[in-house]
Design a protein around this motif. Structure first.
Motif, short mmCIF file in Angstrom:
data_model
loop_
_atom_site.label_atom_id
_atom_site.label_comp_id
_atom_site.label_asym_id
_atom_site.label_seq_id
_atom_site.Cartn_x
_atom_site.Cartn_y
_atom_site.Cartn_z
N ASP A 1 2.38 3.23 -4.74
CA ASP A 1 2.09 1.89 -4.23
C ASP A 1 2.71 0.82 -5.13
O ASP A 1 3.30 -0.14 -4.65
CB ASP A 1 0.58 1.65 -4.14
CG ASP A 1 -0.08 2.43 -3.01
OD1 ASP A 1 0.65 2.95 -2.13
OD2 ASP A 1 -1.31 2.55 -3.03
N ARG A 2 2.57 1.02 -6.42
CA ARG A 2 3.11 0.06 -7.40
C ARG A 2 4.64 0.03 -7.34
O ARG A 2 5.24 -1.03 -7.46
CB ARG A 2 2.64 0.45 -8.80
CG ARG A 2 3.14 -0.42 -9.88
CD ARG A 2 2.38 -1.72 -9.93
NE ARG A 2 2.87 -2.47 -11.06
CZ ARG A 2 2.92 -3.78 -11.10
NH1 ARG A 2 2.48 -4.48 -10.09
NH2 ARG A 2 3.39 -4.40 -12.14
N GLN B 1 6.08 -2.25 -4.65
CA GLN B 1 5.89 -3.69 -4.77
C GLN B 1 7.07 -4.30 -5.52
O GLN B 1 7.69 -3.66 -6.36
CB GLN B 1 4.61 -3.99 -5.54
CG GLN B 1 3.35 -3.54 -4.83
CD GLN B 1 2.11 -3.78 -5.67
OE1 GLN B 1 2.20 -4.17 -6.82
NE2 GLN B 1 0.96 -3.52 -5.09
N PRO B 2 7.37 -5.56 -5.21
CA PRO B 2 8.45 -6.23 -5.95
C PRO B 2 8.12 -6.30 -7.43
O PRO B 2 6.97 -6.49 -7.81
CB PRO B 2 8.52 -7.61 -5.34
CG PRO B 2 7.45 -7.71 -4.33
CD PRO B 2 6.74 -6.40 -4.24
N SER B 3 9.13 -6.12 -8.25
CA SER B 3 8.89 -6.13 -9.69
C SER B 3 9.42 -7.39 -10.36
O SER B 3 9.49 -7.46 -11.58
CB SER B 3 9.52 -4.89 -10.33
OG SER B 3 10.91 -4.89 -10.11
#
Length: 74
Positions: A46-47, A50-52
């Motif tokens: 999930d992480r 996500q945009p970083s």
């Protein structure tokens, strides 16, 4: 994440062996650990989706404005 995937796969193999050998206490422990590893993998996936990008704002140049590399600090 690749290492955790290896650990999870190993736990599946160990769980199968424990069931075949009738090691009930071992089965319970491995199932608990396997569930925790699966939960951690899901969170990592999930992480990763996500945009970083992190907004750091604009630097403040006012403190150093007007100085040159030849100015000396006394």
């Amino acid at each position: 994440m690749p290492r955790l995937e290896q650990i999870h796969a190993n736990l599946i193999d160990r769980l199968q062996e424990a069931k075949e050998q009738g090691w009930l206490g071992e089965v319970a422990g491995i199932e608990t650990t396997k569930a925790a590893a699966a939960q951690k993998l899901e969170a990592m996936r999930d992480r990763a989706g996500q945009p970083s990008t992190v907004h750091l704002g604009m630097p403040d140049f006012r403190r150093d404005a007007g100085r040159s590399s030849t100015d000396s600090e006394d």
